[in-house]
Design an enzyme around this catalytic site. Structure first.
Site, mmCIF file in Angstrom:
data_model
loop_
_atom_site.group_PDB
_atom_site.id
_atom_site.type_symbol
_atom_site.label_atom_id
_atom_site.label_comp_id
_atom_site.label_asym_id
_atom_site.label_seq_id
_atom_site.Cartn_x
_atom_site.Cartn_y
_atom_site.Cartn_z
ATOM 1 C CB SER A 116 -0.788 -0.071 1.210
ATOM 2 O OG SER A 116 -1.491 1.321 1.511
ATOM 3 C CE1 TYR A 139 -6.662 3.406 -1.400
ATOM 4 C CE2 TYR A 139 -5.228 3.875 0.567
ATOM 5 C CZ TYR A 139 -6.284 3.128 0.000
ATOM 6 O OH TYR A 139 -6.964 2.448 0.887
ATOM 7 C CB THR A 165 -7.097 1.392 -4.520
ATOM 8 O OG1 THR A 165 -6.276 0.281 -4.333
ATOM 9 C CG2 THR A 165 -8.440 1.056 -3.778
ATOM 10 C CE LYS A 219 -7.146 -4.091 -2.845
ATOM 11 N NZ LYS A 219 -7.923 -3.128 -2.023
ATOM 12 C CG HIS A 243 -11.252 -0.678 0.473
ATOM 13 N ND1 HIS A 243 -10.535 0.197 -0.369
ATOM 14 C CD2 HIS A 243 -10.321 -0.442 1.742
ATOM 15 C CE1 HIS A 243 -9.590 0.819 0.035
ATOM 16 N NE2 HIS A 243 -9.294 0.569 1.162
HETATM 17 C C1 FMN Z 1 -6.570 -2.246 7.991
HETATM 18 C C2 FMN Z 1 -6.915 -2.347 6.610
HETATM 19 C C3 FMN Z 1 -6.346 -1.256 5.888
HETATM 20 C C4 FMN Z 1 -6.435 -1.254 4.341
HETATM 21 N N1 FMN Z 1 -5.747 -0.404 3.741
HETATM 22 C C5 FMN Z 1 -5.759 -0.516 2.162
HETATM 23 C C6 FMN Z 1 -4.867 0.352 1.327
HETATM 24 O O1 FMN Z 1 -4.117 1.124 1.597
HETATM 25 N N2 FMN Z 1 -5.106 0.385 0.080
HETATM 26 C C7 FMN Z 1 -6.093 -0.555 -0.550
HETATM 27 O O2 FMN Z 1 -6.424 -0.591 -1.778
HETATM 28 N N3 FMN Z 1 -6.928 -1.025 0.253
HETATM 29 C C8 FMN Z 1 -6.749 -1.467 1.443
HETATM 30 N N4 FMN Z 1 -7.334 -2.224 2.164
HETATM 31 C C9 FMN Z 1 -8.458 -3.294 1.682
HETATM 32 C C10 FMN Z 1 -7.602 -4.640 1.545
HETATM 33 O O3 FMN Z 1 -6.614 -4.287 0.600
HETATM 34 C C11 FMN Z 1 -8.544 -5.566 0.980
HETATM 35 O O4 FMN Z 1 -9.242 -5.065 -0.067
HETATM 36 C C12 FMN Z 1 -9.485 -6.159 1.985
HETATM 37 O O5 FMN Z 1 -8.859 -5.948 3.237
HETATM 38 C C13 FMN Z 1 -9.857 -7.382 1.751
HETATM 39 O O6 FMN Z 1 -10.994 -7.960 2.816
HETATM 40 P P1 FMN Z 1 -10.410 -8.873 3.811
HETATM 41 O O7 FMN Z 1 -9.821 -8.085 4.790
HETATM 42 O O8 FMN Z 1 -11.611 -9.243 4.335
HETATM 43 O O9 FMN Z 1 -9.415 -10.064 3.569
HETATM 44 C C14 FMN Z 1 -7.256 -2.285 3.628
HETATM 45 C C15 FMN Z 1 -8.027 -3.295 4.600
HETATM 46 C C16 FMN Z 1 -7.671 -3.276 5.891
HETATM 47 C C17 FMN Z 1 -8.353 -4.346 6.595
#
Ligand code: FMN
Length: 363
Positions: A116, A139, A165, A219, A243
């Site tokens: 990320s 982002y 994303t 994404k 997300h």
């Molecule tokens: C704590 C946290 C931080 C996240 N930060 C980002 C991020 O910086 N960029 C992004 O594209 N998605 C981010 N996401 C989404 C994850 O990439 C992913 O799409 C999502 O967690 C998938 O679902 P799951 O947690 O149920 O496996 C984040 C998710 C979590 C839980």
């Protein structure tokens, strides 16, 4: 990696659930809520699990599964399981070493990490920490020159592909964080440059593809219509994601969206998916439905929170064992033998929340 520590972790954690329980014990309330929470009513979070729990298997028998191969490939390189670490902002609040600790676990096990852009350490130091297959997720919070600078730095540091994303046009209301008054150490309210995120359109995707010769992943695709547009823009990977239920509330679960996107794409690009994937059976369901790779978001974070890099490695080992057993019991000796005929719709059982994959976890 400290092999003595890994040995201890292997002895201590016999199930994924035990890693989740340890993370809950270890993480302070703020980072814990940030990690497990979602937007507003958390309906999308629950639907991610509901969608997976509404798929049942149709096993075939009497097919030699004495050798089961669970490997896959990722941009032409072999990976040990068809999973990757999804991008996580603020990993440094979950584990010492942040993204570098995650990179070491991914490298040691043999799966890719998508880093990320809002995570510490940055792309250069994380690349230096471990020789893993890596993708950089951005982002868009700056102008074209700002984006181009990130692409150049990512390419210079061996990132195989670039991800935008796109489900973050607005920052959602994460009520667990608001109620807990959790101020993320890495930012206060709206992030700097969020106006660029809101203004993002397919024009920028076109500009990106015209300018850069790096594979592009979009994404946050959640409809066949947008999958079609992504194809028209020459995108290499269509990443179905909501997300982790952290952005738009009241969306469909990712596993429920996957079939329409796979059908629309019709093999013209790769389809990846994430959202609620916690168990080996979940991974097998996604691949049966046509996904090429599954992103793991919260699960690796929980494992890192439980026992650092060794915890992540242990989680991936347990996931691999679950996948191997599932494929074998389906009568398939590899992912290549898996088809949509191995799954069917079924009434879900039990409750559906972020932890319903772990029914023995104490409430
Ligand atoms: C704590 C946290 C931080 C996240 N930060 C980002 C991020 O910086 N960029 C992004 O594209 N998605 C981010 N996401 C989404 C994850 O990439 C992913 O799409 C999502 O967690 C998938 O679902 P799951 O947690 O149920 O496996 C984040 C998710 C979590 C839980």
């Amino acid at each position: 990696m400290n092999t003595a520590h890994l040995g201890k972790v292997r002895d201590e954690f016999l199930t994924l659930q035990e890693l989740v329980a340890a993370a809950r014990r270890n993480l302070p309330p703020g980072p814990w809520s940030y990690l497990v929470g979602g937007a507003e009513t958390e309906t999308t979070v629950r639907r991610n699990r509901l969608a997976l729990d509404s798929i049942a298997f149709r096993p075939r028998v009497l097919r030699d599964v004495s050798q089961v191969d669970v490997a896959s490939n990722f941009f032409g390189r072999k990976i040990r399981l068809p999973v990757m670490l999804a991008p996580i902002g603020g990993l440094e609040s979950i584990v010492e070493g942040g993204a570098a600790a995650a990179a070491r676990g991914a490298a040691q096990f043999g799966v890719p990490q998508m880093l990320s852009s809002v995570c510490q350490p940055g792309l250069e130091q994380t690349a230096a920490a471990a020789d893993t297959l890596r993708v950089f997720q951005l982002y868009v919070r700056g102008d074209d020159a700002w984006v181009d600078d990130h692409v150049r730095r990512a390419k210079d540091h061996g990132y195989t592909a670039f991800c935008l994303t796109v489900d973050v046009a607005m920052y959602s209301r994460r009520e667990r964080d608001l109620i807990g008054r959790f101020i993320k150490p890495w930012r206060a309210t709206a992030p700097a440059g969020s106006n660029f995120q809101s203004a993002l359109s397919w024009d920028q995707v076109k500009r990106f593809k015209d300018k850069h010769d790096v594979p592009l992943i979009i994404k946050g695709i959640a409809t066949a219509e947008d999958a079609e547009l992504a194809l028209q823009h020459g995108v290499e990977v269509i990443y179905v994601s909501n997300h982790g239920g952290r952005q738009l509330d009241h969306g469909l679960g990712s596993a429920a969206i996957l079939p329409e996107v796979v059908a629309a794409v019709g093999g013209r690009a790769e389809v990846w998916v994430d959202g609620g994937f916690m168990r080996g059976t979940d991974v097998v369901k996604a691949i049966a439905l046509g996904a090429k790779c599954v992103g793991l978001g919260r699960l690796p974070c929980l494992a890192l929170g439980a026992a650092g890099t060794s915890g992540l490695l242990r989680a991936l080992e347990l996931l691999e064992e679950e996948v191997r057993i599932c494929l074998g019991l389906l009568g398939t000796a590899s992912f290549a033998e898996l088809t949509p005929r191995h799954v069917t719709a079924a009434p879900p059982v039990g409750e559906h929340d972020v932890f319903s994959a772990f029914p023995h976890l104490e409430k």
